[in-house]
Motif scaffolding. Structure first.
Motif, mmCIF file in Angstrom:
data_model
loop_
_atom_site.group_PDB
_atom_site.id
_atom_site.type_symbol
_atom_site.label_atom_id
_atom_site.label_comp_id
_atom_site.label_asym_id
_atom_site.label_seq_id
_atom_site.Cartn_x
_atom_site.Cartn_y
_atom_site.Cartn_z
ATOM 1 N N TYR A 1 10.727 15.625 94.181
ATOM 2 C CA TYR A 1 12.132 15.625 94.600
ATOM 3 C C TYR A 1 12.798 16.954 94.256
ATOM 4 O O TYR A 1 13.513 17.542 95.093
ATOM 5 N N ALA A 2 12.582 17.449 93.047
ATOM 6 C CA ALA A 2 13.196 18.710 92.619
ATOM 7 C C ALA A 2 12.688 19.876 93.467
ATOM 8 O O ALA A 2 13.464 20.760 93.864
ATOM 9 N N MET A 3 11.389 19.893 93.753
ATOM 10 C CA MET A 3 10.824 20.950 94.591
ATOM 11 C C MET A 3 11.409 20.898 96.003
ATOM 12 O O MET A 3 11.718 21.933 96.608
ATOM 13 N N GLU A 4 11.573 19.707 96.541
ATOM 14 C CA GLU A 4 12.153 19.567 97.881
ATOM 15 C C GLU A 4 13.613 20.026 97.892
ATOM 16 O O GLU A 4 14.089 20.602 98.880
ATOM 17 N N MET A 5 14.331 19.784 96.817
ATOM 18 C CA MET A 5 15.712 20.258 96.714
ATOM 19 C C MET A 5 15.751 21.784 96.664
ATOM 20 O O MET A 5 16.649 22.413 97.255
ATOM 21 N N ALA A 6 14.792 22.399 95.991
ATOM 22 C CA ALA A 6 14.702 23.864 95.953
ATOM 23 C C ALA A 6 14.482 24.401 97.360
ATOM 24 O O ALA A 6 15.144 25.357 97.795
ATOM 25 N N ILE A 7 13.561 23.788 98.094
ATOM 26 C CA ILE A 7 13.266 24.207 99.467
ATOM 27 C C ILE A 7 14.478 23.985 100.370
ATOM 28 O O ILE A 7 14.800 24.821 101.225
ATOM 29 N N TYR B 1 21.649 25.453 93.348
ATOM 30 C CA TYR B 1 20.907 26.542 92.702
ATOM 31 C C TYR B 1 19.412 26.294 92.891
ATOM 32 O O TYR B 1 18.772 25.581 92.116
ATOM 33 N N ALA B 2 18.833 26.906 93.927
ATOM 34 C CA ALA B 2 17.440 26.636 94.296
ATOM 35 C C ALA B 2 16.457 26.960 93.180
ATOM 36 O O ALA B 2 15.527 26.180 92.913
ATOM 37 N N ASP B 3 16.619 28.098 92.515
ATOM 38 C CA ASP B 3 15.685 28.462 91.447
ATOM 39 C C ASP B 3 15.715 27.455 90.294
ATOM 40 O O ASP B 3 14.684 27.188 89.667
ATOM 41 N N ALA B 4 16.896 26.914 90.020
ATOM 42 C CA ALA B 4 16.991 25.908 88.959
ATOM 43 C C ALA B 4 16.272 24.629 89.365
ATOM 44 O O ALA B 4 15.582 24.006 88.550
#
Length: 263
Positions: free
Chosen positions: A196-202, A152-155
């Protein structure tokens, strides 16, 4: 520290679907209207889409899809106003719908994310103490959304913003948060967590310009010029099809930031 973070008349008749009361159409009528609302949303006609979702909710209080989507649209639309009163009206409604959805599905990705976004949005127009309480409450819903759907990218994006905020609390905010928690028992958030969270969203949605922009801002706050420039270059290299005023503005700001670093 920097803070990240057409009105159209409601259609009287929607392709003839509103000629009869929605209740008379039954579940099939709900499905048809959900499809129509989705199409309107995909065309960036959020006001019309929201009107359809709220019509469905009025006829079916337990329609999970309509509740989640109406909540997300209220959070989105509230951000477009400059005055806090109008923001608050949208954000409060977003939380009401999200809470109803969460009661229906407490483990679902969409209902948890709707709750998290509505709380994070309300935090922006709340006083210092309430803002911290709302920010703290947001984390459990983000964890719930990602437990249900780890792609879930937005999350992931909202979690990145949460980590960055918590990693950069000022002394007064830290003190207040400790008092509210009865001691800082949670793992301390770091900028590395935010990255890390931002990279997972991308990773899960590389075509959202907001993710790159917020990640670049984190690197800028960390005074990591090389990583900031690299992130902005990645954003520009995607050649993202810009559709909305918000996306066009984000693109402009990314270019300005990149030019400033390359002088």
């Amino acid at each position: 520290m920097r803070v990240f973070f057409k009105a159209v008349p409601i259609l009287i008749i929607m392709l003839g679907f509103l000629v009869r009361p929605l209740d008379a159409l039954g579940d099939s009528g709900h499905d048809v209207l959900l499809k129509k609302a989705y199409e309107l949303k995909e065309q960036y006609k959020e006001t019309e889409a929201l009107a359809v979702y709220e019509q469905i909710i009025a006829a079916d209080e337990s329609n999970l899809e309509a509740l989640c989507q109406a909540s997300l649209l209220h959070s989105l639309m509230g951000n477009r106003f400059s005055d806090d009163t109008r923001k608050l009206n949208h954000f409060s409604t977003a939380r009401t719908y999200a809470h109803r959805a969460f009661l229906l599905d407490s483990t679902g990705a969409r209902s948890n994310y709707a709750m998290a976004l509505s709380l994070a949005s309300l935090a922006m127009v709340s006083g210092p103490k309430q803002r911290l309480a709302l920010i703290g409450e947001t984390k459990s819903y983000l964890d719930g959304a990602l437990a249900a759907d780890e792609t879930y990218a937005d999350a992931w994006h909202l979690l990145g913003r949460w980590y960055f905020k918590m990693a950069n609390l000022n002394f007064a905010e830290i003190t207040t948060y400790k008092v509210m928690l009865g001691g800082m028992t949670e793992k301390t958030a770091t900028n590395k967590d935010a990255i890390y969270a931002m990279e997972m969203a991308i990773l899960h949605n590389p075509n959202n310009l907001r993710y790159y922009f917020d990640l670049a801002n984190i690197y800028q706050e960390m005074k990591n010029k090389e990583a900031c420039v690299y992130t902005l270059q990645r954003a520009m290299a995607q050649n993202i099809n810009l559709q909305t005023k918000e996306e066009l503005e984000l693109s402009r700001r990314c270019k300005i930031m990149l030019q400033a670093f390359q002088k």
